[in-house]
Design an enzyme around this catalytic site. Sequence first.
Site, short mmCIF file in Angstrom:
data_model
loop_
_atom_site.label_atom_id
_atom_site.label_comp_id
_atom_site.label_asym_id
_atom_site.label_seq_id
_atom_site.Cartn_x
_atom_site.Cartn_y
_atom_site.Cartn_z
N LYS A 38 0.84 -1.19 0.00
CA LYS A 38 0.00 0.00 0.00
C LYS A 38 0.88 1.25 0.00
CE LYS A 38 -3.81 1.82 2.87
NZ LYS A 38 -4.57 1.55 4.12
N SER A 46 -9.31 1.14 3.54
CA SER A 46 -8.61 2.02 2.61
C SER A 46 -7.55 1.29 1.78
CB SER A 46 -7.93 3.16 3.38
OG SER A 46 -7.01 2.65 4.32
N SER A 71 -9.25 -1.26 7.59
CA SER A 71 -8.72 -1.04 6.25
C SER A 71 -7.90 -2.17 5.66
CB SER A 71 -7.90 0.25 6.23
OG SER A 71 -8.74 1.37 6.42
#
Length: 645
Positions: free
Chosen positions: A243, A318, A342
Site C-alpha cells: 500500500k 482504505s 482497512s
Amino acid sequence: MHDLSWICIEKSGALLLAGAVVATTWGGTVPSASAATVTPTSKTTVAAVSKGKAPATPAAFVQAMEEAATLAGVPFTMGKLSGTTVQRKDAAVALQQWLKLDSTTESFKDVPDEATFAGAVGALNTAGLMKGYTESLFLPNAVLTENDLSVLKDRIYNYIKPFVLEEATIMDLQTAMTQGKLTSKELVQKYLDRIEKYDDQGVSINAVLTLNPDALKIAEQLDEERAAQGARGPLHGVPILVKDNFDTNDMPTTAGCICLKDSIPAHDAEQVKKLKAAGAIILGKTNLHEFAFGITTSSSLGGQTLNPYALDHYPGGSSGGTGAAIASNFAAAGMGTDTGGSIRIPSSFNSLVGIRPTIGLSSREGIIPLALTQDVGGPMARTVSDAAIMLDATAGYDKKDVATAYAVGKIPSSYTDFLDVNGLKGARIGVAAELIPSTKAEEKAVADVINTAVEELKTLGATAVPISIPNLTEINKYPSLSGYEFKFQLNDYLESLGADAPYHSLSEIIASGEFDKSQEQSMKTRDARQTLETTEYKDIVLKRTQVTRESLLKVMADNNLDAIIYPTSTQAAGVIGEGQNSGGNNRLSPFSGFPAITVPAGFTTDGLPVGMEFLGRAFDEGTLIKLAYSYEQGTHHRQAPKLTP
C-alpha cells in the site's frame, strides 16, 4: 489467459528437475516416507513394513507414473520392470532415469555407497519424492504397496506439473523456482504482464499506482544469490505489492495524494525493510483511499480502484488497491494498513485473507499515520498460509516503535507452525447475534453467508457458542481517533522527511489545493484541532480501550472461547457512487488492540465476496491462524475473479 505451458531449463537435453521439496524447509509439514502407519526401527523387517498391504505390481507402477505424466502434460518414457513386485530401490532407479535427475549422495546406513542404486536413492530423496523411513534407513528392498504407490503418484504429479501463475501460493512459487521451472526474473515479468493486461487496460482495475523500475534487476540478483547459496527463506525472489502509505526509499510514497507524488523517503518503512531482508521484491505500490480516510479507495493521484469481482462496485478500503491487486493475481501477496478496518474490509470484498495484528506485533515506523493509537500494518493474501509467511517476515521488535516492546517474548518461531487442518476440532467459537444483523436486504445477503459459515464451523469440529458482547452499545458510541490524531502525527511524518519534504504540515497541504477535494472538509476539521491535551481525547484513549478489552476478555473467559466470529463487514461491496456501509464490527479489534483475521466465507447471491472475521486475545495470532486455516481448508471458498483470468 496466459499460455503457461511447461517451464523448464534445459541442459544437454535434460530437464533440470533436481532440487529439494520446499515443504521440508521453514517450518512446513513433511509427509512421511510412505503410507506406513508405523515408523520401523532398524530391526523392522521388509515383511513387517509391507504386512497387510497388497504389493503393487510393476505394471501398476508404470501405469501410475504414466497417469501422473498425462495429468501433468509432460512426456513419459519408462521401460517395463521385471518381476512381480517393485522394490523401493528399483522404483528409485526407474524414476531417476525418467525424470533425468542427477545422482546425489545420500547418508542412509542401509544404502551402500557403491550400490548401483545409491545415486538414484540420493536423487529421489533430495527431490523429496522418496524419503527414508527414518533419517538413517531407506529400506531399499522394501516392496512398494498399492498405498505407497498412490502417495508416490501424487508426489510425482506435484513435482512435474507445469507452473501456473494464477492463484499460485508462495510455496508454489518457491517449489517452482527450486525445481528450475521458473526464475524470479521470469516471475516478476509474468506479474508485470498481468498488471499491464488487467490494471492498465482491458478491465482496468486501477489498483497499482507505481511499479518498481528495478524489479527485474533485483529479481536477477536474487536468482544469482539462490544459485550460489540457496534461498534466504520462503519469500526469496517473491514479488510483493505494498500500500502506498508504506515508505519505500526507491519509489514515491504518496498516501494517494497528488501533494506527495514526488516524495521519496530516505528510508524504507520497517516492515518493508524486513520484507526486503527476507528476499521479497517490492514490485510496486498500490492505490488507497487518500490518506486512508475512507473505505472506498479513491484518491487524487490514483482515481477510483475497481472491484475485480464486479467492476461497478467498490473494492473496500482504505487498502483497496492491495485488495484488488492481490485478488487479481498481480503479485504473490500484499501489505495493507488498518486503523478501523482497512486491511479486513478490502480483504473481505476481494475474497482474501487479511490479518490485523495485535498493536505492537509489527512496527508502524515509516507508515504515513492516520491514528497511531489504532494503526497497524499487516498482510493481505489469497491463502492463510501465505498470510502467515508474510506475518513471520514482518513481525518483531523495532526500537523506533515503542509499542513493539510489548511483543518481545510473545512471537512464535513461525506462524506457519499453526497451519493445522484440524485446528477447529474441539475449538469453542463465540457467535454474537448482534454482530450479524439482517434487518436490511444488504445485511441479510451477508448474514445468510455467515450463518452458513457457522454451520460449517460446526461440521469441522468446532462448538458454536451463543454469546452477547458486554457493553457493545457503549463501545460503538466511541469515535475513531483518526479525527483527533491525524493532523499532529501527519505533521510529525512530514517533518521526518527532512528538507526534501514537499510540504511541512497539513495546513500547507490544504492551502496547496493538491488533494482530493471531496475530503476537504474532513481535512479542515482535523486541521482545526489545536492540541491532544484535552480531557475528551484522553478519556477516549483510556476508557474506550479499557471497556473494549475488558468486555471481550470477560465474554471469552466466561464462555471458555478460543475466538469470536462475525462478518467483517455487515454489507457486501457497494455500488460505486452509492456509498459504502460496513457496520461497526471492525471496530472491536482496533478499539481493543486485539488481533483479527478475516477469511473468505463465500459469496452473496449476487456473486460478491463475504469475509468472516476471527477475533482473539492479544498476541494470539497463532490461534487465529490455526482456526482460519482449518476453516479455509475445510471449505475452500476463495475463488479468483473471472474478469481477470
